[in-house]
Design a protein around this motif. Sequence first.
Motif, PDB file in Angstrom:
ATOM      1  N   TYR B  34       5.640  12.509   1.227  1.00  0.00           N
ATOM      2  CA  TYR B  34       4.667  12.620  -0.001  1.00  0.00           C
ATOM      3  C   TYR B  34       4.004  14.563   1.042  1.00  0.00           C
ATOM      4  O   TYR B  34       3.786  14.775  -0.046  1.00  0.00           O
ATOM      5  N   ARG B  88      -7.730  12.977   6.686  1.00  0.00           N
ATOM      6  CA  ARG B  88      -7.708  13.624   5.287  1.00  0.00           C
ATOM      7  C   ARG B  88      -6.894  13.125   4.685  1.00  0.00           C
ATOM      8  O   ARG B  88      -6.492  13.487   3.409  1.00  0.00           O
ATOM      9  N   LEU B  89      -5.209  12.575   5.167  1.00  0.00           N
ATOM     10  CA  LEU B  89      -4.369  12.053   4.899  1.00  0.00           C
ATOM     11  C   LEU B  89      -4.646  10.355   4.702  1.00  0.00           C
ATOM     12  O   LEU B  89      -4.751  10.305   2.956  1.00  0.00           O
ATOM     13  N   ALA B  91      -8.079  10.340   3.276  1.00  0.00           N
ATOM     14  CA  ALA B  91      -9.352  11.128   1.839  1.00  0.00           C
ATOM     15  C   ALA B  91      -7.766  10.727   1.086  1.00  0.00           C
ATOM     16  O   ALA B  91      -8.660  10.289  -0.930  1.00  0.00           O
ATOM     17  N   GLN B  92      -7.345  11.635   0.641  1.00  0.00           N
ATOM     18  CA  GLN B  92      -6.196  12.249   0.219  1.00  0.00           C
ATOM     19  C   GLN B  92      -5.264  10.708  -0.527  1.00  0.00           C
ATOM     20  O   GLN B  92      -4.891  10.654  -2.237  1.00  0.00           O
ATOM     21  N   LEU B  93      -4.452   9.748  -0.208  1.00  0.00           N
ATOM     22  CA  LEU B  93      -4.092   8.662  -0.263  1.00  0.00           C
ATOM     23  C   LEU B  93      -5.692   7.724  -0.917  1.00  0.00           C
ATOM     24  O   LEU B  93      -4.274   7.256  -2.530  1.00  0.00           O
ATOM     25  N   GLU B  95      -8.005   9.156  -2.759  1.00  0.00           N
ATOM     26  CA  GLU B  95      -7.773   9.894  -4.506  1.00  0.00           C
ATOM     27  C   GLU B  95      -6.780   9.546  -4.979  1.00  0.00           C
ATOM     28  O   GLU B  95      -6.812   9.005  -6.046  1.00  0.00           O
ATOM     29  N   GLU B  96      -5.409   9.771  -4.857  1.00  0.00           N
ATOM     30  CA  GLU B  96      -4.586   9.344  -5.870  1.00  0.00           C
ATOM     31  C   GLU B  96      -4.242   8.460  -6.186  1.00  0.00           C
ATOM     32  O   GLU B  96      -2.987   8.074  -7.160  1.00  0.00           O
ATOM     33  N   LEU B 358       1.007  16.560   6.582  1.00  0.00           N
ATOM     34  CA  LEU B 358       0.976  18.035   6.538  1.00  0.00           C
ATOM     35  C   LEU B 358       0.921  19.009   6.811  1.00  0.00           C
ATOM     36  O   LEU B 358       0.566  19.870   6.915  1.00  0.00           O
TER      37      LEU B 358
END
Lengths: 100, 386
Positions: B34, B88-89, B91-93, B95-96, B358
């Motif tokens: 990822y 952060r991870l 939130a990124q997941l 969103e994606e 990350l």
Amino acid sequence: MFRRLDAGTSAPRPVRITVDGQALDCREGDSVAAALFAGGIAACRDTAVSGAARGPFCMMGVCYDCLVGIDGRPNQQACMTRVRDGMAVERQIGAREVAV
Amino acid sequence: MTSPRAPGPHSAAALPVFDVAVIGGGLVGSAIAYGLRGSAASIAVLDEGDIALRASRGNFGLVWLQSKGFGLGAYSAWTLGSTRLWPRLAAQLQEETGIDVALEQKGGLTPLMGDYEIEARLAWVHKLMAQPGVEPYEWKLLDHHQAASLVPGLGKDVTGAIWTPHDGIVNPLKLLRAFHTAFDRSGVRYLPHHGVTGIAQQADGGFTLDTPQGPVRARKIVLASGLRNGDLGKMVGIDLPMAPQRGQILVLERTRRLLDTPMVTLRQNDEGSWLVGDSQEEAGYADHITTLPMLATLADRAVRTIPALKEVRAVRAWSALRVRAQDGFPVYEQSASHPGAFIVTCHSGVTLAATHALKLAPMIAAGTLPAELDHFSTRRFHVQKT
């Protein structure tokens, strides 16, 4: 939705339970799930996560979609429990509580 | 199946030469794949099939700091870094992929029963925090009363607890699904039934991986195959002694949410199920059985922790194998004999997922692991024996 088939030779003894306080007549030997179906009640619980309505599906103890409260105990499998006179069945609304 | 047909979904026919092939599709391999996406043109994730050991599906799902790093201070600091990257991870997941992995970092507890446990754990934590390489963080010894303010219905047997604000939980199954959903949406090739049986490096530096579906070629490879890393490591000149450790988990029926402060032995997940765990056994590779004495011990401790759980029924139990190098610490290394081959092994694939995605992935993409990771090389297993 469901209709009883003829019971055959001997007439089974009638049994009376309550479902959310309403009397429901059923027969000795019925599972709670079968009694609910025979009484026209298809949805016996709302799921723990989304609250969607569910009813008995497998009728053999596997799917856990027929959970109801029985005599004050939550999450009982309606299809694996035989009706008894005076049994108090309640719809299982979402996940059970932990009584701390 | 010998009739000539179009290649099936698992056929390796016409696979390109990948920039990076990650061997292992669990949480460790998935987090790295990822994180590599921005810097690698093409990525393959090779996985086994349904009979793989799959620690990623059998774990407890803690994002946990307070028990990490006794004997290696750098591991504590590395873990702390990951707990900070986790929001952060997540939130990124989200969103994606639209998947909420149910991260909660509201603090966590190690429950302690009796003076002996309290004194032993307190000494242990002081020793851990005093080690070189540990980045200091807030922690407290709570008495029963303080712990009870965090845990509704806490049993009187819990006379103390170690608390840190950094500890938390995630739903590990949703996490794995989120990574794999991201693969589907961003062109990472997930190749199941591609257990690797051989690794060869070509003259041009590229690698050929033997699999039951045929060869897979890649310019760089990452070994993230859990307990198989011991065998695969040898193929690229890395001697990594592995020591599986069995954990048994007892699952209780879903209830309304009660417990917001997870414990190392007891947690409630986002959908209401309770997990009881933290058993540790040396049982080889026997992950197909659970044992009544162990489950009884787990159940007893859970009921002493929150007595009201006596009324909550157990619905499942399983065993899974922790992926552990011999000393229990992570291993990050690039092969000296096979440059371009990286090995990644750790017990805490959930906790470290954020740092793997990350922070570690960009290092692998850059082709060198920085000096801060020297602590985690296999050299520590092979000090001179003369």
